[in-house]
Design a protein around this motif. Structure first.
Motif, PDB file in Angstrom:
ATOM      1  N   ARG A  23      36.567 103.546  52.662  1.00  0.00           N
ATOM      2  CA  ARG A  23      37.376 102.341  52.535  1.00  0.00           C
ATOM      3  C   ARG A  23      38.754 102.631  53.127  1.00  0.00           C
ATOM      4  NH1 ARG A  23      37.182 102.406  46.221  1.00  0.00           N
ATOM      5  NH2 ARG A  23      37.668 104.550  46.854  1.00  0.00           N
ATOM      6  N   ASP A  24      39.502 101.610  53.441  1.00  0.00           N
ATOM      7  CA  ASP A  24      40.809 101.821  54.061  1.00  0.00           C
ATOM      8  C   ASP A  24      41.692 102.740  53.226  1.00  0.00           C
ATOM      9  OD1 ASP A  24      40.020 100.219  56.115  1.00  0.00           O
ATOM     10  OD2 ASP A  24      41.492  98.629  55.768  1.00  0.00           O
ATOM     11  N   GLU A  25      41.656 102.556  51.894  1.00  0.00           N
ATOM     12  CA  GLU A  25      42.514 103.391  51.043  1.00  0.00           C
ATOM     13  C   GLU A  25      42.091 104.857  51.031  1.00  0.00           C
ATOM     14  OE1 GLU A  25      39.883 100.910  48.141  1.00  0.00           O
ATOM     15  OE2 GLU A  25      40.812 100.684  50.136  1.00  0.00           O
ATOM     16  N   ASP A  26      40.819 105.128  51.337  1.00  0.00           N
ATOM     17  CA  ASP A  26      40.342 106.509  51.347  1.00  0.00           C
ATOM     18  C   ASP A  26      40.987 107.334  52.454  1.00  0.00           C
ATOM     19  OD1 ASP A  26      38.637 105.982  49.211  1.00  0.00           O
ATOM     20  OD2 ASP A  26      36.957 105.459  50.529  1.00  0.00           O
ATOM     21  N   TRP A  27      41.430 106.667  53.496  1.00  0.00           N
ATOM     22  CA  TRP A  27      42.048 107.388  54.616  1.00  0.00           C
ATOM     23  C   TRP A  27      43.374 108.035  54.218  1.00  0.00           C
ATOM     24  CZ3 TRP A  27      40.389 107.402  59.962  1.00  0.00           C
ATOM     25  CH2 TRP A  27      39.121 106.828  60.137  1.00  0.00           C
ATOM     26  N   GLU A  28      43.912 107.615  53.081  1.00  0.00           N
ATOM     27  CA  GLU A  28      45.176 108.182  52.602  1.00  0.00           C
ATOM     28  C   GLU A  28      44.959 109.344  51.630  1.00  0.00           C
ATOM     29  OE1 GLU A  28      47.685 107.061  54.164  1.00  0.00           O
ATOM     30  OE2 GLU A  28      46.612 105.346  55.039  1.00  0.00           O
ATOM     31  N   ARG A  39      43.530 110.553  57.317  1.00  0.00           N
ATOM     32  CA  ARG A  39      43.954 109.903  58.550  1.00  0.00           C
ATOM     33  C   ARG A  39      44.588 110.900  59.522  1.00  0.00           C
ATOM     34  NH1 ARG A  39      47.230 106.348  59.793  1.00  0.00           N
ATOM     35  NH2 ARG A  39      46.636 104.710  58.336  1.00  0.00           N
ATOM     36  N   SER A  88      46.053 101.730  61.977  1.00  0.00           N
ATOM     37  CA  SER A  88      45.115 101.361  60.923  1.00  0.00           C
ATOM     38  C   SER A  88      43.889 102.261  60.986  1.00  0.00           C
ATOM     39  CB  SER A  88      44.677  99.905  61.090  1.00  0.00           C
ATOM     40  OG  SER A  88      43.856  99.776  62.245  1.00  0.00           O
ATOM     41  N   PRO A  89      43.107 102.338  59.908  1.00  0.00           N
ATOM     42  CA  PRO A  89      41.868 103.115  59.955  1.00  0.00           C
ATOM     43  C   PRO A  89      40.955 102.693  61.106  1.00  0.00           C
ATOM     44  CG  PRO A  89      42.404 102.632  57.686  1.00  0.00           C
ATOM     45  CD  PRO A  89      43.391 101.878  58.530  1.00  0.00           C
ATOM     46  N   ALA A  90      40.857 101.381  61.359  1.00  0.00           N
ATOM     47  CA  ALA A  90      40.010 100.915  62.464  1.00  0.00           C
ATOM     48  C   ALA A  90      40.521 101.432  63.801  1.00  0.00           C
ATOM     49  CB  ALA A  90      39.967  99.384  62.474  1.00  0.00           C
ATOM     50  N   ARG A  93      39.669 105.184  64.050  1.00  0.00           N
ATOM     51  CA  ARG A  93      38.247 105.376  64.376  1.00  0.00           C
ATOM     52  C   ARG A  93      38.016 105.204  65.879  1.00  0.00           C
ATOM     53  NH1 ARG A  93      34.494 104.839  60.034  1.00  0.00           N
ATOM     54  NH2 ARG A  93      35.369 103.895  58.151  1.00  0.00           N
TER      55      ARG A  93
END
Length: 259
Positions: A23-28, A39, A88-90, A93
């Motif tokens: 999830r986006d928050e996992d990248w932190e 990230r 952003s995470p996207a 990636r």
């Protein structure tokens, strides 16, 4: 080169599998590398893949930029990930996907013996690809540790073990230390149970144990005391306590799990 590139593709896929469910928050999430989140591990790999493409396709331009990077004392490694934190995470990636695909494309056009400039002495193309595989695996370990994921080791670790063994002189040189003159032999058990060795058979100084533990040690992803490695001889001990398979200044290593 075909075998190396095939293994680099497989290691890349393994790394991307770690990222796929995030999830986006996992990248932190913090990784064991001090100050680095997941990230940062991804942006680090992507940035150096872009640098690798330049090193192959524009060596003169790469060497010019290298002078500026070296003048910073390599503190720029941390600066680079800080600069990428607005993505952003996207975006991260996609950056990694494109940079890695492009780097593999340019590597495929090289002969194994071609020389490529890098952060340190120039390397053969074969060693260069091996180094990218090693970095992918090592930073993948940081991500896996952050997620609490246990990765199944593969025979691709033989590439990491080889670059770790060959980096023995560098481990001393980067610290301004004299390398002990005694030869060292490494006798490891691969993940499939087969034996892997390097160094003269008659060497009295020997490192023995699981290949995974050796690879974790030479990439400084684990403290030596937390491995099952058996180390015989002062020359072997002196090396393994500072072993460093990656370019750059002396790594900080990891603290023992017990403390």
């Amino acid at each position: 080169m075909a075998e190396l590139l095939g293994d680099l593709r497989a290691e890349t896929a393994s790394f991307e599998e770690l990222l796929q469910p995030l999830r986006d928050e996992d990248w932190e999430l913090a990784t064991p590398a001090e100050g680095w989140a997941i990230r940062d591990q991804v942006s680090h790999l992507a940035w150096f893949d872009d640098a690798a493409v330049q090193a192959v396709t524009d060596p003169e331009g790469f060497n010019a930029s290298l002078a500026d990077f070296a003048a910073s004392g390599f503190s720029s490694v941390d600066d680079l990930v800080v600069r990428a934190r607005g993505r952003s995470p996207a975006e991260l990636r996609e950056w990694f996907r494109v940079a890695r695909a492009r780097s593999i494309e340019v590597f495929a056009a090289l002969d194994a013996r071609d020389r490529v400039p890098w952060f340190g002495p120039p390397m053969s193309a074969a060693s260069f690809v091996t180094a990218r595989l090693m970095e992918t695996w090592a930073h993948g370990q940081d991500v896996a540790d952050a997620l609490g994921v246990i990765r199944k080791p593969t025979v691709r670790l033989r590439h990491v073990a080889m670059i770790g063994f060959r980096a023995r002189p560098y481990s001393f040189a980067v610290r301004g230390l004299a390398e002990p003159p005694e030869p060292v032999r490494v006798e490891l058990t691969m993940p499939d149970g087969s034996a892997w060795t390097a160094g003269p058979p008659e060497a009295a100084a020997v490192v023995r144990g699981p290949m995974l533990d050796f690879c974790l040690a030479v990439t400084q992803r684990v403290h030596l005391s937390d491995t099952a490695l058996e180390i015989d001889g002062e020359a072997a001990r002196a090396w393994m306590e500072i072993a460093q398979a990656f370019a750059g200044p002396p790594g900080k290593g990891r603290a023992p799990r017990s403390g």
